[in-house]
Design a protein around this motif. Structure first.
Motif, PDB file in Angstrom:
ATOM      1  N   ALA A  21      18.531 -33.970 -30.842  1.00 21.83           N
ATOM      2  CA  ALA A  21      17.258 -34.081 -31.824  1.00 21.83           C
ATOM      3  C   ALA A  21      16.632 -32.912 -32.075  1.00 21.83           C
ATOM      4  CB  ALA A  21      16.540 -35.006 -31.045  1.00 21.83           C
ATOM      5  N   SER A  22      16.762 -32.198 -30.846  1.00 26.94           N
ATOM      6  CA  SER A  22      15.928 -30.780 -30.633  1.00 26.94           C
ATOM      7  C   SER A  22      16.565 -29.806 -31.637  1.00 26.94           C
ATOM      8  CB  SER A  22      15.871 -29.929 -29.253  1.00 26.94           C
ATOM      9  OG  SER A  22      15.287 -28.762 -29.355  1.00 26.94           O
ATOM     10  N   ARG A  23      17.906 -29.668 -31.766  1.00 29.40           N
ATOM     11  CA  ARG A  23      18.755 -28.789 -32.852  1.00 29.40           C
ATOM     12  C   ARG A  23      18.456 -29.295 -34.176  1.00 29.40           C
ATOM     13  NH1 ARG A  23      22.867 -29.754 -29.022  1.00 29.40           N
ATOM     14  NH2 ARG A  23      23.997 -30.623 -30.447  1.00 29.40           N
ATOM     15  N   ALA A  24      18.392 -30.450 -34.179  1.00 29.82           N
ATOM     16  CA  ALA A  24      18.091 -31.098 -35.862  1.00 29.82           C
ATOM     17  C   ALA A  24      16.802 -30.657 -36.078  1.00 29.82           C
ATOM     18  CB  ALA A  24      18.185 -32.279 -35.784  1.00 29.82           C
ATOM     19  N   ILE A  25      15.730 -30.759 -35.279  1.00 29.77           N
ATOM     20  CA  ILE A  25      14.548 -30.516 -35.637  1.00 29.77           C
ATOM     21  C   ILE A  25      14.339 -28.976 -36.005  1.00 29.77           C
ATOM     22  CG2 ILE A  25      11.948 -30.177 -34.866  1.00 29.77           C
ATOM     23  CD1 ILE A  25      12.699 -33.322 -33.555  1.00 29.77           C
ATOM     24  N   ARG A  26      14.888 -28.247 -35.095  1.00 31.74           N
ATOM     25  CA  ARG A  26      14.917 -26.664 -35.352  1.00 31.74           C
ATOM     26  C   ARG A  26      15.695 -26.117 -36.412  1.00 31.74           C
ATOM     27  NH1 ARG A  26      16.983 -24.332 -30.948  1.00 31.74           N
ATOM     28  NH2 ARG A  26      17.883 -26.189 -29.824  1.00 31.74           N
ATOM     29  N   GLY A  27      16.565 -26.990 -36.886  1.00 35.93           N
ATOM     30  CA  GLY A  27      17.608 -26.259 -37.920  1.00 35.93           C
ATOM     31  C   GLY A  27      18.342 -25.371 -37.130  1.00 35.93           C
ATOM     32  N   ALA A  28      18.751 -25.725 -35.875  1.00 38.20           N
ATOM     33  CA  ALA A  28      19.588 -24.757 -35.337  1.00 38.20           C
ATOM     34  C   ALA A  28      21.158 -25.000 -35.415  1.00 38.20           C
ATOM     35  CB  ALA A  28      19.505 -24.911 -33.563  1.00 38.20           C
ATOM     36  N   GLY A  29      21.481 -25.741 -36.216  1.00 36.57           N
ATOM     37  CA  GLY A  29      23.289 -26.048 -36.324  1.00 36.57           C
ATOM     38  C   GLY A  29      23.814 -26.862 -35.422  1.00 36.57           C
ATOM     39  N   LYS A  30      24.876 -27.098 -35.558  1.00 37.74           N
ATOM     40  CA  LYS A  30      25.661 -27.728 -34.557  1.00 37.74           C
ATOM     41  C   LYS A  30      25.387 -29.236 -34.739  1.00 37.74           C
ATOM     42  CE  LYS A  30      26.550 -23.753 -31.529  1.00 37.74           C
ATOM     43  NZ  LYS A  30      26.726 -23.353 -29.975  1.00 37.74           N
ATOM     44  N   VAL A  31      24.899 -29.755 -35.601  1.00 34.31           N
ATOM     45  CA  VAL A  31      24.384 -31.249 -35.865  1.00 34.31           C
ATOM     46  C   VAL A  31      25.113 -31.788 -37.020  1.00 34.31           C
ATOM     47  CG1 VAL A  31      22.504 -32.556 -35.921  1.00 34.31           C
ATOM     48  CG2 VAL A  31      22.264 -30.644 -34.789  1.00 34.31           C
ATOM     49  N   SER A  32      25.726 -32.978 -36.615  1.00 35.02           N
ATOM     50  CA  SER A  32      26.497 -33.710 -37.752  1.00 35.02           C
ATOM     51  C   SER A  32      25.646 -34.169 -38.869  1.00 35.02           C
ATOM     52  CB  SER A  32      27.243 -34.645 -37.289  1.00 35.02           C
ATOM     53  OG  SER A  32      26.477 -36.053 -36.808  1.00 35.02           O
ATOM     54  N   ALA A  33      26.047 -34.282 -39.896  1.00 32.35           N
ATOM     55  CA  ALA A  33      25.006 -34.831 -41.191  1.00 32.35           C
ATOM     56  C   ALA A  33      24.288 -36.255 -40.739  1.00 32.35           C
ATOM     57  CB  ALA A  33      26.094 -34.900 -42.409  1.00 32.35           C
ATOM     58  N   ILE A  34      25.241 -37.084 -40.197  1.00 35.24           N
ATOM     59  CA  ILE A  34      25.017 -38.164 -39.771  1.00 35.24           C
ATOM     60  C   ILE A  34      23.680 -38.005 -38.717  1.00 35.24           C
ATOM     61  CG2 ILE A  34      25.479 -40.587 -38.608  1.00 35.24           C
ATOM     62  CD1 ILE A  34      28.460 -40.122 -39.710  1.00 35.24           C
ATOM     63  N   ALA A  35      23.873 -37.471 -37.820  1.00 34.80           N
ATOM     64  CA  ALA A  35      22.882 -37.254 -36.771  1.00 34.80           C
ATOM     65  C   ALA A  35      21.557 -36.716 -37.353  1.00 34.80           C
ATOM     66  CB  ALA A  35      23.345 -36.287 -35.623  1.00 34.80           C
TER      67      ALA A  35
END
Length: 343
Positions: A21-35
Motif C-alpha cells: 500500500a505504501s509503495r502504491a501511494i508513493r508511486g514507487a513501482g513494484k506494484v501490480s496493476a491490480i494492487a
C-alpha cells in the motif's frame, strides 16, 4: 469512511500488505496493476491523506536509522546484552551510508520525549528492542507508517503491533531448556527469578520453565519477579532464602541476575553447585568467567539486531517483509549446574 484512516486501514481495505500500500501511494513501482487499482480505490473510499511527515520521509530520506532501547540508561550501559545488540545494528549498517541514532527512555521511565522524537520522523526507520506492554511509542510509529522492526515478539497478540515484522529468540524453548537441564542434573526442588513480566521475553521464559516442570511432574517451589538487573538477582535470591524452603535448583532469567543470586547463595553458606544449582540466560561474557562458571541459555543479541536491521533496510526500500524470524537457543552447560568442565 473511516475517521482519520491510517495506512493499515488502506492496506486492509485493499487486501494488500502495508508495504505494498505504501509503495502504491508513493508511486514507487513494484506494484501490480491490480494492487495499484485496489489501493487507489481504498484511498478514495476511506478518504486517506498521507501526513506531511510521511511524505517528507519518502521524498527526502534522513540518512539515519534509530535503535530504540525502551530502558533507562543505567541498565543499557551496565548490561552487556545491549552492547552486543548495538554492535549488531552497526554491523548491518556497515555496507550502507546510514547513520545509527540511539534513542532511549528518560531516567524516570517515561517515554513522552521518545514518542515526540519518533513522531517527528527524523529517521528513515526504527529497530526496537526491550519493549514493554505499556509502551506508547509503538502506536505512534504505526500511525505515522514509520518502517519499524521489533527485536522480540510484540507484547500483545491482539494489538496492531503484532503486525510489525520482528526477529526473536524462542524464549519459551529457552525456559523449557533451563528446566529440563536442571531436572537432568537431579534437581527436584526448583525455583525461578523471572524477568519483568510486562515484557514478552520474560513471559515466554517463565511459560517455558513451567512447561518443563509440568512435563516432569514437578511443582515450582517459589518464584520471585526481577527485572533482569543484578540488584533484583540478589533481592530475588534473598526472597527465595527467606521462604525457608529447601531449594536445590534455580533458574534466573538473565545472567546478570543469576550471577548476583549465585553470590548471595554462597554468602549464606550454600555451595554452588553442591547445595544449589544455578542456570542463567543470555550467554554473557561474564558467565564463563564467574566462579563457578555459570551455566546459561544462549541469547544471540548481535545476530538478532543485525537481522532486524537488514529487514528494516528492506522495508525502507519498500520491499515486503512478512514473516517473523525466530532463532533457536541452546544450553551452555558449566559448573554452576553441576556439569564438570572437560578441562
Amino acid at each position: 469512511m473511516v475517521q482519520n484512516p491510517t495506512l493499515e486501514d488502506v492496506a486492509r481495505a485493499a487486501g494488500v500488505s502495508r508495504a505494498t500500500a505504501s509503495r502504491a501511494i508513493r508511486g514507487a513501482g513494484k506494484v501490480s496493476a491490480i494492487a495499484l487499482e485496489a489501493v487507489d480505490r481504498a484511498v478514495k473510499d476511506l478518504g486517506y491523506v498521507p501526513n506531511s511527515a510521511a511524505r517528507s520521509l519518502v521524498t527526502r530520506e534522513t540518512g539515519a536509522v534509530a535503535l530504540v532501547v525502551a530502558e533507562p540508561d543505567e541498565r543499557i550501559f551496565s548490561d552487556p546484552f545491549f552492547g552486543a545488540a548495538i554492535a549488531g545494528v552497526v554491523e548491518a549498517l556497515g555496507p550502507t551510508d546510514k547513520q545509527l541514532i540511539l534513542a532511549m527512555r528518560t531516567r524516570n521511565g517515561g517515554d513522552e520525549r521518545l514518542t515526540r522524537y519518533l513522531g517527528n520522523q527524523q529517521v528513515d526507520g526504527v529497530v526496537v528492542i526491550s519493549h514493554h506492554d505499556n509502551d506508547q511509542f509503538l502506536a505512534v510509529l504505526r500511525e505515522r507508517a514509520v518502517p519499524t522492526v521489533l527485536v522480540g515478539r510484540p507484547a500483545r497478540p491482539e494489538s496492531d503491533d503484532f503486525g510489525m515484522p520482528y526477529v526473536d529468540l524462542d524464549n519459551r524453548l529457552g525456559g523449557r531448556l533451563a528446566a529440563d537441564h536442571l531436572i537432568a542434573q537431579g534437581c527436584t526442588r526448583l525455583a525461578t527469578i523471572t524477568g519483568p513480566l510486562d515484557m514478552p521475553a520474560a513471559q515466554d521464559r517463565l511459560a517455558g520453565w513451567r512447561e518443563g516442570l509440568k512435563a516432569a511432574g514437578i511443582d515450582e517451589v517459589v518464584m520471585s519477579e526481577g527485572d533482569f538487573t543484578p540488584r533484583t538477582g540478589r533481592l530475588g535470591a534473598q526472597e527465595l532464602l527467606a521462604t525457608g524452603e529447601r531449594i536445590d535448583g534455580v533458574f534466573a532469567a538473565s545472567d546478570m541476575m543469576a550471577l548476583t543470586a549465585l553470590q548471595e547463595f554462597e554468602e549464606h553458606g550454600l555451595r554452588v553447585p553442591d547445595d544449589i544449582r544455578v542456570i542463567g540466560f543470555d550467554d554473557s561474557a561474564m558467565a564463563e568467567d564467574s566462579h563457578p562458571p555459570l551455566t546459561t541459555i544462549t541469547n544471540p543479541a548481535r545476530a538478532m539486531t543485525a537481522e532486524a536491521t537488514r529487514l528494516l533496510l528492506s522495508l525502507i526500500k519498500g520491499e515486503d517483509v512478512e514473516e517473523p524470524i525466530v532463532l533457536t537457543p541452546r544450553v551452555l552447560a558449566r559448573e554452576s549446574s553441576g556439569v564438570v568442565s572437560a578441562s
